[in-house]
Write a protein that holds these residues in place. Structure first.
Motif, PDB file in Angstrom:
ATOM      1  N   ALA A  59       5.593   2.307 -17.427  1.00 32.16           N
ATOM      2  CA  ALA A  59       4.211   2.807 -16.900  1.00 32.16           C
ATOM      3  C   ALA A  59       4.571   4.511 -17.427  1.00 32.16           C
ATOM      4  O   ALA A  59       3.488   5.008 -17.771  1.00 32.16           O
ATOM      5  N   CYS A  79      -4.033  11.504  -5.651  1.00 32.08           N
ATOM      6  CA  CYS A  79      -3.218  10.425  -5.675  1.00 32.08           C
ATOM      7  C   CYS A  79      -3.497   9.281  -4.741  1.00 32.08           C
ATOM      8  O   CYS A  79      -2.987   8.533  -4.978  1.00 32.08           O
ATOM      9  N   HIS A 131      -5.636   5.465  -7.037  1.00 31.31           N
ATOM     10  CA  HIS A 131      -4.368   5.595  -6.224  1.00 31.31           C
ATOM     11  C   HIS A 131      -3.424   5.804  -7.437  1.00 31.31           C
ATOM     12  O   HIS A 131      -3.232   4.892  -8.458  1.00 31.31           O
ATOM     13  N   LEU A 132      -2.428   6.480  -7.361  1.00 28.70           N
ATOM     14  CA  LEU A 132      -1.423   6.701  -8.182  1.00 28.70           C
ATOM     15  C   LEU A 132      -0.054   6.104  -7.550  1.00 28.70           C
ATOM     16  O   LEU A 132       0.390   6.412  -6.473  1.00 28.70           O
ATOM     17  N   CYS A 133       0.503   5.386  -8.525  1.00 31.73           N
ATOM     18  CA  CYS A 133       1.865   4.719  -8.101  1.00 31.73           C
ATOM     19  C   CYS A 133       2.677   5.178  -9.305  1.00 31.73           C
ATOM     20  O   CYS A 133       2.347   4.763 -10.348  1.00 31.73           O
ATOM     21  N   ARG A 134       3.919   5.736  -9.006  1.00 34.15           N
ATOM     22  CA  ARG A 134       4.872   6.159 -10.265  1.00 34.15           C
ATOM     23  C   ARG A 134       5.860   5.181 -10.331  1.00 34.15           C
ATOM     24  O   ARG A 134       6.676   5.179 -11.288  1.00 34.15           O
ATOM     25  N   CYS A 135       5.858   4.086  -9.464  1.00 38.99           N
ATOM     26  CA  CYS A 135       7.278   3.432  -9.578  1.00 38.99           C
ATOM     27  C   CYS A 135       6.948   2.094 -10.134  1.00 38.99           C
ATOM     28  O   CYS A 135       7.800   1.466 -10.957  1.00 38.99           O
ATOM     29  N   THR A 136       5.876   1.186  -9.740  1.00 41.66           N
ATOM     30  CA  THR A 136       5.676  -0.073 -10.324  1.00 41.66           C
ATOM     31  C   THR A 136       4.994  -0.514 -11.393  1.00 41.66           C
ATOM     32  O   THR A 136       4.920  -1.407 -11.752  1.00 41.66           O
ATOM     33  N   GLY A 137       4.310   0.437 -12.097  1.00 41.30           N
ATOM     34  CA  GLY A 137       3.506   0.140 -13.106  1.00 41.30           C
ATOM     35  C   GLY A 137       2.350  -0.471 -12.849  1.00 41.30           C
ATOM     36  O   GLY A 137       1.596  -1.294 -13.680  1.00 41.30           O
ATOM     37  N   TYR A 138       2.009  -0.870 -11.506  1.00 43.87           N
ATOM     38  CA  TYR A 138       0.820  -1.502 -10.906  1.00 43.87           C
ATOM     39  C   TYR A 138       0.833  -3.070 -11.022  1.00 43.87           C
ATOM     40  O   TYR A 138      -0.139  -3.657 -10.305  1.00 43.87           O
ATOM     41  N   LEU A 176       6.035  -2.753  -4.285  1.00 46.53           N
ATOM     42  CA  LEU A 176       6.287  -1.373  -3.823  1.00 46.53           C
ATOM     43  C   LEU A 176       7.735  -0.914  -4.287  1.00 46.53           C
ATOM     44  O   LEU A 176       8.573  -2.015  -4.378  1.00 46.53           O
ATOM     45  N   GLN A 177       8.024   0.090  -4.444  1.00 43.58           N
ATOM     46  CA  GLN A 177       9.611   0.394  -4.569  1.00 43.58           C
ATOM     47  C   GLN A 177       9.857   1.745  -3.598  1.00 43.58           C
ATOM     48  O   GLN A 177      10.222   1.270  -2.440  1.00 43.58           O
ATOM     49  N   CYS A 178       9.260   2.873  -4.069  1.00 46.78           N
ATOM     50  CA  CYS A 178       9.756   3.827  -3.099  1.00 46.78           C
ATOM     51  C   CYS A 178       9.037   3.739  -1.979  1.00 46.78           C
ATOM     52  O   CYS A 178       9.214   4.326  -0.852  1.00 46.78           O
ATOM     53  N   GLY A 179       7.668   3.145  -2.034  1.00 49.89           N
ATOM     54  CA  GLY A 179       6.847   3.080  -0.855  1.00 49.89           C
ATOM     55  C   GLY A 179       6.082   4.244  -0.076  1.00 49.89           C
ATOM     56  O   GLY A 179       5.339   4.322   0.570  1.00 49.89           O
ATOM     57  N   PHE A 180       6.164   5.066  -1.369  1.00 48.65           N
ATOM     58  CA  PHE A 180       5.363   6.423  -0.628  1.00 48.65           C
ATOM     59  C   PHE A 180       3.910   6.540  -0.670  1.00 48.65           C
ATOM     60  O   PHE A 180       3.147   7.028   0.223  1.00 48.65           O
ATOM     61  N   THR A 196       2.246   3.539  -0.821  1.00 50.04           N
ATOM     62  CA  THR A 196       1.847   2.167  -0.403  1.00 50.04           C
ATOM     63  C   THR A 196       1.013   2.224   0.706  1.00 50.04           C
ATOM     64  O   THR A 196       0.000   1.578   0.623  1.00 50.04           O
ATOM     65  N   GLY A 222      13.707   4.375  -3.872  1.00 48.22           N
ATOM     66  CA  GLY A 222      13.010   3.411  -4.015  1.00 48.22           C
ATOM     67  C   GLY A 222      13.193   2.211  -4.792  1.00 48.22           C
ATOM     68  O   GLY A 222      12.612   1.074  -4.856  1.00 48.22           O
ATOM     69  N   ARG A 224      13.140  -7.686  -0.514  1.00 51.79           N
ATOM     70  CA  ARG A 224      13.841  -6.333  -0.172  1.00 51.79           C
ATOM     71  C   ARG A 224      13.826  -5.959   1.179  1.00 51.79           C
ATOM     72  O   ARG A 224      13.121  -6.161   1.970  1.00 51.79           O
TER      73      ARG A 224
END
Lengths: 142, 988
Positions: free
Chosen positions: B704, A25, A113-120, A78-82, A84, B510, B17
């Motif tokens: 996504a 990840c 890197h895997l990001c599940r929030c932003t769609g990259y 970023l959304q959740c930022g985990f 990031t 988030g 934000r």
């Protein structure tokens, strides 16, 4: 002991996150002697006497974001930022090595890197904007 | 973006934000970042390697005797101290958070080891011995209904835990009258949105008050709080639940942490110390929650022009091994909108819920939507294909008419607002549909494989807490009492310095709730959003909350932000009276702007906001008669439209209904079967947009996930119930390389039912996009039936025109080698400072073998040439304990010997053969050369080949290195050690 456990629980720098503990990840990415490394696949002992940089080391001064961090905020990258912190350390290392990295190279770096929030897409935008900003600053300084 | 933010309002603007500074600098506080009490124990969970087995015995003695271990908790302990979790249907079945007598899925907890640190806990967990009697397993929902199927819960008598039939309008007559009956048969797969942060729980128990205090990165709904308190056998006020300030994504999944709240609560009680548990990724993939997989037959009665007069649904929902709260919500969330975006008056529904030997299911982004829209929108394309109509026309002719809102669907939903026809028309025009059709024509003329897909969907948001009771019969509901509504809460408070704080129970993971709430409240009170502070995590012991609290069903913008507006408005009205007194004017003349409160008629007559707002603290005696206080306003808001299901089983399952129309063009590489999304257009009506950039973020994020669901992701199970996607190297998540940038369009029709006119937007693309992509692929390769995920190999199979897929195809395990195992071969050599005779002796001596076999826990001699060993081996992330059986053959003392071995363990099995040759190289030294060929199967074989080869080399290398050391050192590894170093050093 894993490097992630050392950084997070012994040193107490909890900005580096653990997402998979098997190297996929990329959330735990830190810089060891300037190179991006998966801290979850690294034993603490392997890093002895080496220079470790984490997300806590990116701010120029407390309360002031680096151009890369600022670009992430500006572009909602970023959304959740985990994930990031790992992405920032990875891009920071890329730009240090290759200030004029192409979008293709940026995407290649991000593909680890895997990001599940932003769609990259916003991450790519932020990286390009930060790069342009840094280049501009360098030109102005010179 | 089509948004023109109003200049005098913060809402509608993409302000930065407030969450980001902490997240970008490593200062955010996620659950594993928070300090714990110094006596806190770490938990490691022993989990079942089998999909279905009776537990004969759990032996915890060795684990209890291990270093640092304080307690080991088993199913018996949990059964003694808790009661079975509430199940959402009437059925004779128990539902425990840990296996008690039987395991029913791979990864089910069997024991919990509590130790002074995580390393010690995990080491000791490996020493918990569990004897299983393996039972046959069933993983397919249709097969689970068969007479021959193994039954998971004997008390139920079968695997069918609930069945209901519904009829709305007159579907039988509509089908009889229609010229066409067109249907689809769908097996929708299991997948999960896998947040990058896993579950975490920290539990305290106070025996003095018989009270639990639990911190968990739970997301709601807080109706689950009642389930947990009941299970722990305490009143709600003795079960204090807190959430951390930050949570690393959820997408629904973190609802599923609640069984672990119960387990860790019990663990803390037994150990007499606080207990912390952070789930690892392997546990998360195998045993957190995933979406349901569903087998659906859907038929439509269709007129010649493509208009649908009736739908007949037959859904078989697979909830895994237990029906855990809030299931069967996945099946019923969409009940009001089973007709999608279409005006269809007659509907029949048959819903069956089955249990299979898979992980229990739960919330997952899109929740129930993908499982409904996949059949529905595949059906629309199939109708167009069958009747040779333009698929856009088939959609358009069936849309709910623009003048019909609010529109009551056949199954009971009240579609709040919309203008579907206009939104569709704009998407086609602004999204460039005609150009895409041209593109397809050109591509096909060039011999390329290109297709276009469409999908329309209604995106429900703000769930009616009563919709789940539609699973009960009207009589059962009558007995249980009505359930309805969706209480949202918000508190706006003023401190003695007159600054404003907002508190909500929305528990974001988030989404940026704090930013939007600051905007909403700033608008109401004429403040800068930067001056408003917001807290969105929950402490049930202190905060205003209700069962609907939490972050799910896309309820934030419509419900929580709306409640905050109402609370701020209430405060504003009171402050008007206070200010009117201070400014010598009337309340109606008061305006709030720029941090000041002023007379509209005479703007110079003004006072600072904080001075007026703080008056209730410092000089309550000066407040006008009509104002009690201006310190704190808490609003509870629940919409009247969310009534309980009625006697005819009609249910308004959600308050808001956004509209989505998507189309896309895909190109398939005919040689690899790979899909490239060439263009994706997604039109949304999510009502009033509060923060355009965040809405875009929600759309992109959902998109996504949907790309992953369409092309890559599946929780794969073997026929024996073995879980085959247990690492992120096996469960493939889209990276930046796989996710294209969608064209996002908006057509806003504000919801008349929400305070801000907003509707949810976070889940829509998870509903519309998988089927839109599937429709495009089906169009490209001219396939009648396609099953997700559409991986390259599956598409190649379809292109090659292999025999059509079975309706519910059993998943085939791809054999990696001729015997169905993954094959490993290798060779190497080492030199040791010992004679051949000495080496020979060592190889045949169990004590020496025990000392040199990597990870050995003991070697037993069965005969002179037969040994049994107990070893721990790790391959990449898959580490486990194995029993090994080694025999020696073809002994040619002291020159050569063949070793043949078998290993069996929780994570898989292996067998192999190696030939060792000893050569005298003088000076009392011996060269040991070896070749080996091995096969592995089970979980461990699902690890990538490179990892396996590498691990095998490392382990075998370690063996010979240890042999060399044992013989007195002086090993020189030839090429082998260099390779070993390369492997260890270049590991990243």
């Amino acid at each position: 002991m894993l490097l992630t456990d050392l950084i997070r629980h012994a040193v107490g720098a909890t900005g580096t996150h653990v997402g998979c503990e098997h190297g996929v990840c990329g959330a735990c990415t830190v810089q060891i002697d300037g190179e991006p490394v998966r801290a979850c696949l690294t034993l603490a002992a392997q890093a002895e006497k080496l220079d470790i940089r984490t997300v806590e080391g990116l701010e120029p001064r407390p309360g002031e974001l680096s151009p890369l961090q600022a670009a992430f905020r500006e572009h909602f990258a970023l959304q959740c930022g985990f994930c990031t912190a790992g992405i920032l350390m990875s891009l920071d290392a890329l730009f240090a090595r290759k200030p004029k990295a192409s979008e293709r190279e940026i995407r290649e770096q991000l593909s680890g890197h895997l990001c599940r929030c932003t769609g990259y897409a916003p991450i790519v935008k932020a990286a390009l904007a930060a790069q342009a900003h840094v280049r501009e600053e360098k030109t102005t300084d010179a | 973006m089509t948004i023109n933010p109003s200049a005098d309002r913060w809402v509608g603007r993409s302000v930065p934000r407030v969450e980001d500074a902490a997240l970008l600098t490593g200062r955010a506080r996620f659950i594993d970042d928070l300090p714990t009490a110094t006596n806190t124990l770490d938990a490691a969970i022993v989990r079942s390697p089998h999909a279905h087995a009776e537990i004969r015995r759990v032996d915890v003695d060795a684990a209890l005797a291990s270093e640092g271990v304080v307690a080991v908790v088993t199913g018996d302990d949990v059964k003694r101290l808790t009661r079975s979790m509430t199940v959402g249907v009437k059925a004779n079945v128990e539902c425990w958070p840990i296996a008690t007598d039987r395991v029913r899925y791979v990864g089910e907890p069997v024991a919990i080891v509590l130790a002074t640190d995580r390393y010690l806990a995990e080491d000791a967990a490996e020493r918990v011995g569990v004897d299983y009697d393996i039972l046959p397993a069933v993983v397919d929902p249709v097969a689970a209904l068969g007479d021959e199927a193994p039954v998971l819960h004997p008390s139920l008598g079968s695997n069918l835990i609930n069945e209901r039939r519904f009829s709305y309008g007159d579907p039988d007559n509509a089908f009889a009258a229609a010229p066409h009956r067109i249907g689809v048969d769908i097996a929708y797969p299991r997948n999960s949105c896998t947040p990058i942060e896993t579950y975490g729980v920290v539990a305290h128990y106070d025996p003095g008050e018989d009270a639990y205090e639990i911190l968990a990165n739970f997301q709601g709904p807080f109706s689950i709080h009642a389930v947990v308190a009941r299970a722990l056998k305490v009143p709600g006020n003795r079960m204090r639940l807190k959430t951390p300030p930050s949570s690393g994504g959820s997408y629904g999944i973190k609802q599923g942490v609640f069984p672990y709240m119960i387990l860790m609560g019990v663990a803390a009680r037994i150990a007499g110390r606080p207990v912390k548990w952070i789930e690892d990724r392997i546990e998360h993939l195998a045993a957190s929650v995933s979406a349901t997989n569903r087998a659906t037959k859907l038929e439509a009665a269709v007129e010649a022009d493509g208009r649908i007069t009736a739908l007949a649904w037959d859904q078989i929902e697979d909830c895994g091994a237990h029906l855990r709260a809030p299931e069967p919500a996945t099946l019923y969330r969409m009940h009001g909108n089973m007709t999608g975006a279409y005006a269809i008056a007659n509907v029949s529904i048959r819903n069956r819920i089955v249990l299979t030997n898979k992980t229990p299911t739960g919330l997952n982004r899109g929740f129930g939507g993908p499982q409904v829209y996949y059949p529905l929108e595949r059906l629309m394309q199939t109708i167009a294909r069958t009747l040779k109509l333009d698929p856009i026309e088939v959609i358009r002719r069936n849309l709910v008419p623009s003048d019909a809102f609010p529109y009551r669907t056949a199954t009971g939903a009240l579609l709040d607002s919309g203008d579907y026809g206009t939104a569709l028309g704009r998407a086609i025009a602004e999204g460039g549909y005609a150009a895409l059709v041209e593109r397809r024509k050109t591509a096909r003329a060039e011999g390329r494989v290109y297709g276009i897909g469409l999908a329309a969907a209604v995106e429900p948001s703000v769930s009616n807490m009563g919709y789940i009771t539609t699973v009960l019969t009207p009589e059962e509901r009558e007995k249980a009492g009505p359930k309805n509504g969706a209480q949202a809460t918000a508190t706006v408070a003023v401190d003695p310095l007159g600054s404003v704080s907002v508190k909500v129970a929305s528990v974001p993971q988030g989404q940026g709730h704090r930013t939007v709430l600051a905007q909403v409240v700033a608008d109401a009170l004429g403040l800068d959003p930067g001056s408003v502070s917001v807290i969105a995590d929950v402490d049930t012991g202190r905060d205003a909350w209700s069962i609907a609290s939490g972050n799910y069903s896309s309820r934030f913008a419509p419900a929580v932000a709306g409640a905050a507006k109402l609370a701020a408005d209430r405060l504003r009205e009171k402050l008007k009276h206070v200010a009117a007194g201070q400014l010598n004017t009337v309340p109606d003349d008061i305006a709030f702007e720029g941090g000041r409160i002023a007379s509209r008629a005479n703007p110079d007559n003004s006072v600072s906001f904080s001075r007026v707002a703080a008056a209730a603290h410092w000089a309550p005696g000066t407040l006008p008669e009509v104002v009690d206080q201006t310190i704190r306003e808490t609003v509870f808001w629940t919409p009247d439209e969310l009534a309980a299901p009625n006697a005819d089983d009609e249910i308004n399952s959600s308050l808001c209904h956004g509209f989505i129309f998507d189309f896309c063009g895909v190109e398939i590489d005919a040689s690899t079967g790979e899909t490239r999304i060439d263009r994706y257009v997604t039109m949304h009506d999510c009502g009033t947009i509060l923060h355009p950039a965040m809405v875009e973020g929600q759309v992109r994020g959902g998109f996504a996930h949907a790309v992953g669901a369409a092309l890559l992701e599946e929780y794969a199970y073997g026929a024996d119930g073995s879980f085959q996607s247990g690492t992120l190297a096996d469960y493939l998540i889209p990276t930046v390389m796989e996710v294209p940038e969608p064209v996002i369009l908006h057509h806003e029709t504000p919801s008349p039912f929400t305070p801000l006119g907003a509707k949810g937007v976070g889940e829509g693309n998870c509903m519309s996009t998988p089927v839109c992509i599937a429709n495009a692929i089906a169009d490209a390769i001219d396939a009648e039936s396609v099953t997700l995920p559409l991986t390259p190999s599956k598409i190649l199979g379809l292109i090659a025109g292999e025999e059509p897929q079975a309706k519910n195809p059993p998943r085939k395990i791809e054999p990696a080698g001729p015997s169905g195992q993954r094959k490993l071969t290798g060779e190497g050599a080492a030199e040791v400072a010992a004679t051949r005779e000495e080496v020979w002796k060592m190889l045949l001596d169990p004590q020496t073998l025990d000392a040199i076999i990597p990870g050995s826990h003991g070697v037993r001699r069965i005969s002179d040439t037969h040994f049994a060993a107990d070893v721990t081996l790790g391959v990449g992330p898959v580490k486990g304990r194995y029993k090994a059986d080694i025999e020696l053959f073809d002994l040619d003392e002291p020159n050569a010997v063949t070793l043949r071995g078998k290993t069996v363990g929780a994570l898989g099995f292996g067998e192999g053969e190696g030939r060792i040759t000893l050569t005298d190289i003088g000076s009392g030294r011996t060269r040991i050369a070896y070749t080996y060929e091995a096969g592995v199967g089970g979980k461990v074989a699902s690890v990538g080949g490179r990892l396996l080869d590498g691990a095998a080399r490392v382990v075998i290398g370690q063996f010979f290195k240890a042999l060399a050391n044992h013989a007195g050192g002086g090993a020189s590894g030839a090429g082998f050690l260099a390779r070993l170093k390369a492997l260890v050093g270049g590991g990243s």
